[in-house]
Design a protein around this motif. Structure first.
Motif, PDB file in Angstrom:
ATOM      1  N   LEU A 105       3.430   6.651  -2.128  1.00  0.00           N
ATOM      2  CA  LEU A 105       2.025   6.345  -1.812  1.00  0.00           C
ATOM      3  C   LEU A 105       1.350   5.631  -2.976  1.00  0.00           C
ATOM      4  O   LEU A 105       1.698   5.858  -4.144  1.00  0.00           O
ATOM      5  CB  LEU A 105       1.240   7.636  -1.530  1.00  0.00           C
ATOM      6  CG  LEU A 105       1.604   8.459  -0.284  1.00  0.00           C
ATOM      7  CD1 LEU A 105       0.708   9.685  -0.210  1.00  0.00           C
ATOM      8  CD2 LEU A 105       1.486   7.636   0.992  1.00  0.00           C
ATOM      9  N   CYS A 106       0.358   4.800  -2.652  1.00  0.00           N
ATOM     10  CA  CYS A 106      -0.453   4.173  -3.702  1.00  0.00           C
ATOM     11  C   CYS A 106      -1.466   5.209  -4.198  1.00  0.00           C
ATOM     12  O   CYS A 106      -1.622   6.274  -3.600  1.00  0.00           O
ATOM     13  CB  CYS A 106      -1.164   2.932  -3.166  1.00  0.00           C
ATOM     14  SG  CYS A 106      -2.509   3.321  -2.051  1.00  0.00           S
ATOM     15  N   ARG A 107      -2.156   4.904  -5.265  1.00  0.00           N
ATOM     16  CA  ARG A 107      -3.100   5.845  -5.857  1.00  0.00           C
ATOM     17  C   ARG A 107      -4.181   6.268  -4.850  1.00  0.00           C
ATOM     18  O   ARG A 107      -4.482   7.457  -4.701  1.00  0.00           O
ATOM     19  CB  ARG A 107      -3.735   5.214  -7.107  1.00  0.00           C
ATOM     20  CG  ARG A 107      -4.582   6.159  -7.919  1.00  0.00           C
ATOM     21  CD  ARG A 107      -5.088   5.472  -9.176  1.00  0.00           C
ATOM     22  NE  ARG A 107      -4.022   5.249 -10.160  1.00  0.00           N
ATOM     23  CZ  ARG A 107      -3.583   6.158 -11.025  1.00  0.00           C
ATOM     24  NH1 ARG A 107      -4.128   7.364 -11.038  1.00  0.00           N
ATOM     25  NH2 ARG A 107      -2.620   5.880 -11.876  1.00  0.00           N
ATOM     26  N   SER A 108      -4.767   5.289  -4.134  1.00  0.00           N
ATOM     27  CA  SER A 108      -5.859   5.594  -3.198  1.00  0.00           C
ATOM     28  C   SER A 108      -5.381   6.516  -2.074  1.00  0.00           C
ATOM     29  O   SER A 108      -6.007   7.524  -1.781  1.00  0.00           O
ATOM     30  CB  SER A 108      -6.409   4.318  -2.563  1.00  0.00           C
ATOM     31  OG  SER A 108      -6.685   3.396  -3.565  1.00  0.00           O
ATOM     32  N   CYS A 109      -4.277   6.154  -1.432  1.00  0.00           N
ATOM     33  CA  CYS A 109      -3.777   6.936  -0.299  1.00  0.00           C
ATOM     34  C   CYS A 109      -3.340   8.329  -0.772  1.00  0.00           C
ATOM     35  O   CYS A 109      -3.566   9.320  -0.077  1.00  0.00           O
ATOM     36  CB  CYS A 109      -2.625   6.215   0.396  1.00  0.00           C
ATOM     37  SG  CYS A 109      -3.142   4.696   1.207  1.00  0.00           S
ATOM     38  N   TYR A 110      -2.727   8.395  -1.966  1.00  0.00           N
ATOM     39  CA  TYR A 110      -2.268   9.685  -2.499  1.00  0.00           C
ATOM     40  C   TYR A 110      -3.451  10.631  -2.655  1.00  0.00           C
ATOM     41  O   TYR A 110      -3.415  11.774  -2.215  1.00  0.00           O
ATOM     42  CB  TYR A 110      -1.557   9.481  -3.838  1.00  0.00           C
ATOM     43  CG  TYR A 110      -1.152  10.781  -4.498  1.00  0.00           C
ATOM     44  CD1 TYR A 110      -0.036  11.506  -4.077  1.00  0.00           C
ATOM     45  CD2 TYR A 110      -1.916  11.309  -5.548  1.00  0.00           C
ATOM     46  CE1 TYR A 110       0.320  12.687  -4.668  1.00  0.00           C
ATOM     47  CE2 TYR A 110      -1.574  12.502  -6.144  1.00  0.00           C
ATOM     48  CZ  TYR A 110      -0.449  13.188  -5.708  1.00  0.00           C
ATOM     49  OH  TYR A 110      -0.106  14.389  -6.311  1.00  0.00           O
ATOM     50  N   VAL A 162       6.632   0.815  -2.112  1.00  0.00           N
ATOM     51  CA  VAL A 162       5.638   0.307  -1.158  1.00  0.00           C
ATOM     52  C   VAL A 162       4.963   1.490  -0.474  1.00  0.00           C
ATOM     53  O   VAL A 162       5.643   2.370   0.062  1.00  0.00           O
ATOM     54  CB  VAL A 162       6.316  -0.606  -0.105  1.00  0.00           C
ATOM     55  CG1 VAL A 162       5.295  -1.118   0.903  1.00  0.00           C
ATOM     56  CG2 VAL A 162       7.016  -1.767  -0.785  1.00  0.00           C
ATOM     57  N   CYS A 163       3.640   1.522  -0.505  1.00  0.00           N
ATOM     58  CA  CYS A 163       2.888   2.642   0.072  1.00  0.00           C
ATOM     59  C   CYS A 163       3.171   2.750   1.574  1.00  0.00           C
ATOM     60  O   CYS A 163       3.080   1.764   2.314  1.00  0.00           O
ATOM     61  CB  CYS A 163       1.399   2.463  -0.181  1.00  0.00           C
ATOM     62  SG  CYS A 163       0.420   3.783   0.560  1.00  0.00           S
ATOM     63  N   THR A 164       3.516   3.971   2.004  1.00  0.00           N
ATOM     64  CA  THR A 164       3.844   4.221   3.409  1.00  0.00           C
ATOM     65  C   THR A 164       2.658   3.925   4.339  1.00  0.00           C
ATOM     66  O   THR A 164       2.840   3.520   5.476  1.00  0.00           O
ATOM     67  CB  THR A 164       4.262   5.701   3.563  1.00  0.00           C
ATOM     68  OG1 THR A 164       5.331   5.936   2.658  1.00  0.00           O
ATOM     69  CG2 THR A 164       4.723   6.036   4.964  1.00  0.00           C
ATOM     70  N   PHE A 165       1.429   4.130   3.833  1.00  0.00           N
ATOM     71  CA  PHE A 165       0.255   3.971   4.700  1.00  0.00           C
ATOM     72  C   PHE A 165      -0.341   2.564   4.685  1.00  0.00           C
ATOM     73  O   PHE A 165      -0.715   2.040   5.720  1.00  0.00           O
ATOM     74  CB  PHE A 165      -0.836   4.985   4.311  1.00  0.00           C
ATOM     75  CG  PHE A 165      -0.440   6.399   4.608  1.00  0.00           C
ATOM     76  CD1 PHE A 165       0.399   6.694   5.676  1.00  0.00           C
ATOM     77  CD2 PHE A 165      -0.903   7.439   3.819  1.00  0.00           C
ATOM     78  CE1 PHE A 165       0.781   7.996   5.958  1.00  0.00           C
ATOM     79  CE2 PHE A 165      -0.524   8.752   4.092  1.00  0.00           C
ATOM     80  CZ  PHE A 165       0.312   9.028   5.152  1.00  0.00           C
ATOM     81  N   CYS A 166      -0.474   1.963   3.473  1.00  0.00           N
ATOM     82  CA  CYS A 166      -1.224   0.702   3.408  1.00  0.00           C
ATOM     83  C   CYS A 166      -0.380  -0.472   2.892  1.00  0.00           C
ATOM     84  O   CYS A 166      -0.903  -1.574   2.739  1.00  0.00           O
ATOM     85  CB  CYS A 166      -2.468   0.878   2.530  1.00  0.00           C
ATOM     86  SG  CYS A 166      -2.089   0.972   0.777  1.00  0.00           S
ATOM     87  N   SER A 167       0.890  -0.210   2.590  1.00  0.00           N
ATOM     88  CA  SER A 167       1.812  -1.228   2.063  1.00  0.00           C
ATOM     89  C   SER A 167       1.416  -1.741   0.673  1.00  0.00           C
ATOM     90  O   SER A 167       1.938  -2.754   0.215  1.00  0.00           O
ATOM     91  CB  SER A 167       1.952  -2.430   3.021  1.00  0.00           C
ATOM     92  OG  SER A 167       2.422  -2.000   4.258  1.00  0.00           O
TER      93      SER A 167
HETATM   94 ZN   LIG Z   1      -1.827   3.143   0.143  1.00  0.00          ZN
END
Ligand SMILES: [Zn+2]
Length: 208
Positions: free
Chosen positions: A197-202, A165-170
């Motif tokens: 992290l998800c691809r976008s946040c990474y 689960v992405c730390t920033f956006c879930s």
């Molecule tokens: Zn994210």
């Protein structure tokens, strides 16, 4: 025309070989199963669940791990939710071949840390009629394919890709972003050193 005739002859020969071959059911059911994903995606939990299922079915399971991973216990594979099974730490992947004949199933944790012979080792074990269940990180902290995982993905019969689960956006996290300042590829650590992290946040974080 001559080439075509030769091809027809060799095809006939191949068919005859297939007809003469008898397949052992034990060998036929052998598989390489690969569980991969980022950190904190439950890879080890999945591996331990599979190990326990095989043992419940009466199968003899040997568990291996690379010797460098001593985060929790020297001779055990331990998941983040603190489940654990006994494991043999090995320095080189060929060492697995010294033990596997007495097992029905060979389980391998942190398979991304093994040397390049791990691909041949997994195939040898599976070709002998035993099941291989391997778990590992598919990408390093820079988002690059990790170790022999690309080759194992190719030869595997069954692949399970997990997300965290992405730390920033879930959202669905596929990347293990390193938050410590270490630059080595192999830096062992937990949530103090990595975040999923998800691809976008990474990429948003990386491109800053
Ligand atoms: Zn994210």
């Amino acid at each position: 025309m001559q080439k075509l005739e030769k091809l027809e002859i060799s095809q006939k020969t191949d068919v005859n070989i297939l007809r003469r071959t008898t397949f052992s059911p034990r060998v036929k059911n052998a598989q390489i199963k690969l569980i991969c994903g980022p950190m904190f995606s439950g890879k080890t939990t999945h591996l331990l669940k599979a190990v326990n299922q095989e043992r419940s079915a009466g199968k003899k399971v040997f568990v291996f791990k690379p010797k460098l991973d001593d985060r929790y216990a020297e001779e055990a594979v331990v998941s983040h939710d603190k489940n654990q099974v006994e494991a043999y730490p090995v320095s080189k992947s060929v060492e697995i071949l010294d033990y596997f004949m007495n097992a029905d199933v060979v389980a391998i944790d942190e398979v991304q840390f093994f040397d390049e012979q791990i691909v041949e080792v997994c195939q040898k074990v599976a070709n002998s009629g035993k099941t291989v269940i391997a778990a590992g990180l598919d990408m390093d902290y820079l988002g690059r394919p990790f170790g022999q995982i690309p080759m194992l993905l190719t030869v595997a019969d069954d692949i399970k890709k997990l997300n965290s689960v992405c730390t920033f956006c879930s959202g669905k996290a596929r990347f293990s972003h390193r938050i410590s300042q270490d630059n080595g590829i192999v830096v062992l650590g937990e949530k103090d050193k990595y975040v999923p992290l998800c691809r976008s946040c990474y990429h948003e974080l990386k491109d800053k």
